[in-house]
Scaffold this motif. Structure first.
Motif, PDB file in Angstrom:
ATOM      1  N   ALA A 132      -5.781  13.525  -3.166  1.00  0.00           N
ATOM      2  CA  ALA A 132      -7.003  13.284  -3.945  1.00  0.00           C
ATOM      3  C   ALA A 132      -7.439  14.564  -4.669  1.00  0.00           C
ATOM      4  O   ALA A 132      -7.873  14.513  -5.822  1.00  0.00           O
ATOM      5  CB  ALA A 132      -8.117  12.793  -3.035  1.00  0.00           C
ATOM      6  N   ASP A 133      -7.323  15.727  -4.025  1.00  0.00           N
ATOM      7  CA  ASP A 133      -7.721  16.991  -4.642  1.00  0.00           C
ATOM      8  C   ASP A 133      -6.815  17.366  -5.804  1.00  0.00           C
ATOM      9  O   ASP A 133      -7.261  17.968  -6.776  1.00  0.00           O
ATOM     10  CB  ASP A 133      -7.712  18.113  -3.611  1.00  0.00           C
ATOM     11  CG  ASP A 133      -8.884  18.017  -2.627  1.00  0.00           C
ATOM     12  OD1 ASP A 133      -9.849  17.303  -2.949  1.00  0.00           O
ATOM     13  OD2 ASP A 133      -8.809  18.641  -1.557  1.00  0.00           O
ATOM     14  N   SER A 134      -5.570  16.978  -5.730  1.00  0.00           N
ATOM     15  CA  SER A 134      -4.628  17.328  -6.807  1.00  0.00           C
ATOM     16  C   SER A 134      -4.771  16.365  -7.991  1.00  0.00           C
ATOM     17  O   SER A 134      -4.188  16.594  -9.034  1.00  0.00           O
ATOM     18  CB  SER A 134      -3.190  17.336  -6.285  1.00  0.00           C
ATOM     19  OG  SER A 134      -2.770  15.985  -6.004  1.00  0.00           O
ATOM     20  N   GLY A 135      -5.507  15.321  -7.815  1.00  0.00           N
ATOM     21  CA  GLY A 135      -5.687  14.344  -8.889  1.00  0.00           C
ATOM     22  C   GLY A 135      -4.456  13.490  -9.078  1.00  0.00           C
ATOM     23  O   GLY A 135      -4.313  12.790 -10.052  1.00  0.00           O
ATOM     24  N   GLY A 136      -3.553  13.552  -8.178  1.00  0.00           N
ATOM     25  CA  GLY A 136      -2.349  12.741  -8.255  1.00  0.00           C
ATOM     26  C   GLY A 136      -1.295  13.324  -9.169  1.00  0.00           C
ATOM     27  O   GLY A 136      -0.261  12.766  -9.366  1.00  0.00           O
ATOM     28  N   ASN A 139       0.851  -1.173   0.000  1.00  0.00           N
ATOM     29  CA  ASN A 139       0.000   0.000   0.000  1.00  0.00           C
ATOM     30  C   ASN A 139       0.896   1.234   0.000  1.00  0.00           C
ATOM     31  O   ASN A 139       1.510   1.566   1.017  1.00  0.00           O
ATOM     32  CB  ASN A 139      -0.912  -0.007   1.231  1.00  0.00           C
ATOM     33  CG  ASN A 139      -1.867   1.167   1.252  1.00  0.00           C
ATOM     34  OD1 ASN A 139      -1.780   2.065   0.433  1.00  0.00           O
ATOM     35  ND2 ASN A 139      -2.780   1.150   2.216  1.00  0.00           N
ATOM     36  N   PRO A 140       0.983   1.950  -1.122  1.00  0.00           N
ATOM     37  CA  PRO A 140       1.868   3.114  -1.188  1.00  0.00           C
ATOM     38  C   PRO A 140       1.382   4.288  -0.341  1.00  0.00           C
ATOM     39  O   PRO A 140       2.114   5.241  -0.109  1.00  0.00           O
ATOM     40  CB  PRO A 140       1.868   3.475  -2.677  1.00  0.00           C
ATOM     41  CG  PRO A 140       0.591   2.932  -3.207  1.00  0.00           C
ATOM     42  CD  PRO A 140       0.302   1.706  -2.381  1.00  0.00           C
ATOM     43  N   TYR A 141       0.157   4.238   0.131  1.00  0.00           N
ATOM     44  CA  TYR A 141      -0.420   5.342   0.914  1.00  0.00           C
ATOM     45  C   TYR A 141      -0.443   5.056   2.413  1.00  0.00           C
ATOM     46  O   TYR A 141      -1.027   5.791   3.182  1.00  0.00           O
ATOM     47  CB  TYR A 141      -1.845   5.634   0.422  1.00  0.00           C
ATOM     48  CG  TYR A 141      -1.927   5.863  -1.072  1.00  0.00           C
ATOM     49  CD1 TYR A 141      -1.384   6.998  -1.653  1.00  0.00           C
ATOM     50  CD2 TYR A 141      -2.518   4.921  -1.903  1.00  0.00           C
ATOM     51  CE1 TYR A 141      -1.438   7.200  -3.013  1.00  0.00           C
ATOM     52  CE2 TYR A 141      -2.585   5.117  -3.272  1.00  0.00           C
ATOM     53  CZ  TYR A 141      -2.033   6.257  -3.821  1.00  0.00           C
ATOM     54  OH  TYR A 141      -2.082   6.457  -5.167  1.00  0.00           O
ATOM     55  N   LYS A 142       0.206   3.977   2.824  1.00  0.00           N
ATOM     56  CA  LYS A 142       0.098   3.485   4.195  1.00  0.00           C
ATOM     57  C   LYS A 142       0.482   4.526   5.257  1.00  0.00           C
ATOM     58  O   LYS A 142      -0.220   4.718   6.224  1.00  0.00           O
ATOM     59  CB  LYS A 142       0.947   2.230   4.373  1.00  0.00           C
ATOM     60  CG  LYS A 142       0.803   1.617   5.745  1.00  0.00           C
ATOM     61  CD  LYS A 142       1.591   0.343   5.874  1.00  0.00           C
ATOM     62  CE  LYS A 142       1.389  -0.243   7.267  1.00  0.00           C
ATOM     63  NZ  LYS A 142       2.143  -1.455   7.440  1.00  0.00           N
ATOM     64  N   GLY A 143       1.528   5.234   5.083  1.00  0.00           N
ATOM     65  CA  GLY A 143       1.994   6.142   6.130  1.00  0.00           C
ATOM     66  C   GLY A 143       1.420   7.544   6.062  1.00  0.00           C
ATOM     67  O   GLY A 143       1.753   8.393   6.895  1.00  0.00           O
ATOM     68  N   LEU A 144       0.538   7.829   5.109  1.00  0.00           N
ATOM     69  CA  LEU A 144       0.031   9.193   4.948  1.00  0.00           C
ATOM     70  C   LEU A 144      -1.100   9.495   5.930  1.00  0.00           C
ATOM     71  O   LEU A 144      -1.887   8.627   6.287  1.00  0.00           O
ATOM     72  CB  LEU A 144      -0.491   9.392   3.517  1.00  0.00           C
ATOM     73  CG  LEU A 144       0.543   9.250   2.384  1.00  0.00           C
ATOM     74  CD1 LEU A 144      -0.127   9.431   1.034  1.00  0.00           C
ATOM     75  CD2 LEU A 144       1.681  10.235   2.552  1.00  0.00           C
ATOM     76  N   THR A 145      -1.165  10.760   6.327  1.00  0.00           N
ATOM     77  CA  THR A 145      -2.243  11.199   7.210  1.00  0.00           C
ATOM     78  C   THR A 145      -3.488  11.465   6.376  1.00  0.00           C
ATOM     79  O   THR A 145      -3.428  11.532   5.142  1.00  0.00           O
ATOM     80  CB  THR A 145      -1.854  12.499   7.944  1.00  0.00           C
ATOM     81  OG1 THR A 145      -1.713  13.538   6.964  1.00  0.00           O
ATOM     82  CG2 THR A 145      -0.567  12.351   8.736  1.00  0.00           C
ATOM     83  N   THR A 146      -4.607  11.682   7.058  1.00  0.00           N
ATOM     84  CA  THR A 146      -5.863  11.966   6.364  1.00  0.00           C
ATOM     85  C   THR A 146      -5.740  13.239   5.545  1.00  0.00           C
ATOM     86  O   THR A 146      -6.200  13.299   4.400  1.00  0.00           O
ATOM     87  CB  THR A 146      -7.009  12.106   7.391  1.00  0.00           C
ATOM     88  OG1 THR A 146      -7.079  10.899   8.160  1.00  0.00           O
ATOM     89  CG2 THR A 146      -8.339  12.355   6.722  1.00  0.00           C
ATOM     90  N   GLU A 147      -5.096  14.261   6.112  1.00  0.00           N
ATOM     91  CA  GLU A 147      -4.920  15.528   5.407  1.00  0.00           C
ATOM     92  C   GLU A 147      -4.087  15.335   4.137  1.00  0.00           C
ATOM     93  O   GLU A 147      -4.388  15.898   3.079  1.00  0.00           O
ATOM     94  CB  GLU A 147      -4.262  16.587   6.314  1.00  0.00           C
ATOM     95  CG  GLU A 147      -5.128  17.085   7.454  1.00  0.00           C
ATOM     96  CD  GLU A 147      -5.128  16.128   8.649  1.00  0.00           C
ATOM     97  OE1 GLU A 147      -4.207  15.291   8.773  1.00  0.00           O
ATOM     98  OE2 GLU A 147      -6.089  16.197   9.438  1.00  0.00           O
ATOM     99  N   GLN A 148      -3.045  14.519   4.237  1.00  0.00           N
ATOM    100  CA  GLN A 148      -2.201  14.274   3.070  1.00  0.00           C
ATOM    101  C   GLN A 148      -2.965  13.491   1.986  1.00  0.00           C
ATOM    102  O   GLN A 148      -2.822  13.772   0.794  1.00  0.00           O
ATOM    103  CB  GLN A 148      -0.944  13.489   3.481  1.00  0.00           C
ATOM    104  CG  GLN A 148       0.034  14.305   4.319  1.00  0.00           C
ATOM    105  CD  GLN A 148       1.154  13.450   4.885  1.00  0.00           C
ATOM    106  OE1 GLN A 148       0.939  12.316   5.292  1.00  0.00           O
ATOM    107  NE2 GLN A 148       2.358  14.032   4.916  1.00  0.00           N
ATOM    108  N   LEU A 149      -3.803  12.562   2.421  1.00  0.00           N
ATOM    109  CA  LEU A 149      -4.600  11.798   1.463  1.00  0.00           C
ATOM    110  C   LEU A 149      -5.606  12.705   0.746  1.00  0.00           C
ATOM    111  O   LEU A 149      -5.805  12.596  -0.458  1.00  0.00           O
ATOM    112  CB  LEU A 149      -5.337  10.650   2.157  1.00  0.00           C
ATOM    113  CG  LEU A 149      -4.455   9.469   2.607  1.00  0.00           C
ATOM    114  CD1 LEU A 149      -5.249   8.527   3.492  1.00  0.00           C
ATOM    115  CD2 LEU A 149      -3.894   8.736   1.412  1.00  0.00           C
TER     116      LEU A 149
END
Length: 142
Positions: free
Chosen positions: A135-139, A121-131
């Motif tokens: 998501a808002d930047s579209g990656g 999971n490449p998103y494992k260590g990210l906080t909710t704010e970072q996620l």
């Protein structure tokens, strides 16, 4: 839709189903049109063909004809069985038997996976704010 009440209209549709052109179908259905110019017959035939009752009946008969042309499963199996019985052509026999077996789902393919499956999971260590920001930047890179 049942047979058209107007026998000449029904004959026109039947002619179209048999593969006649609109002109020929019209002339076959409306005998008086044999003395008319081709242009006149073409206009009348086109108008009749675009009549809603006529087009509905035409589509209905066309669908029936197509249904009759399609072999049922049973018909296909009988045909393949006949080929499988033909001892003079062993290659055709084998192909027919193979197809019959496939139709009966006799060939079951099992795929077995062994070993450990690790999901990364490449998103494992990210906080909710970072996620949310991600998501808002579209990656995409800003």
């Amino acid at each position: 839709m049942p047979v058209l009440a107007n026998a000449r209209q029904e004959k026109f549709v039947q002619g179209l189903i048999q593969g006649m052109s609109q002109r020929k179908a019209y002339r076959a259905a409306f005998k008086q049109s044999k003395r008319w110019k081709d242009n006149t017959v073409d206009v009348k035939a086109s108008q009749l063909a675009h009549d809603s009752k006529i087009s509905i009946r035409y589509k209905e008969l066309l669908e029936e004809a197509q249904d009759k042309a399609i072999m049922t499963r049973k018909e296909r199996m009988v045909k393949l069985s006949d080929i499988a019985d033909d001892e003079e052509h062993p290659n055709d026999q084998m192909k027919a038997i193979d197809l019959l077996n496939k139709m009966d789902n006799l060939y079951i393919q099992k795929n077995e996976v062994t070993g450990d499956m690790k999901i990364v999971n490449p998103y494992k260590g990210l906080t909710t704010e970072q996620l949310i920001k991600l998501a808002d930047s579209g990656g995409a890179d800003d």
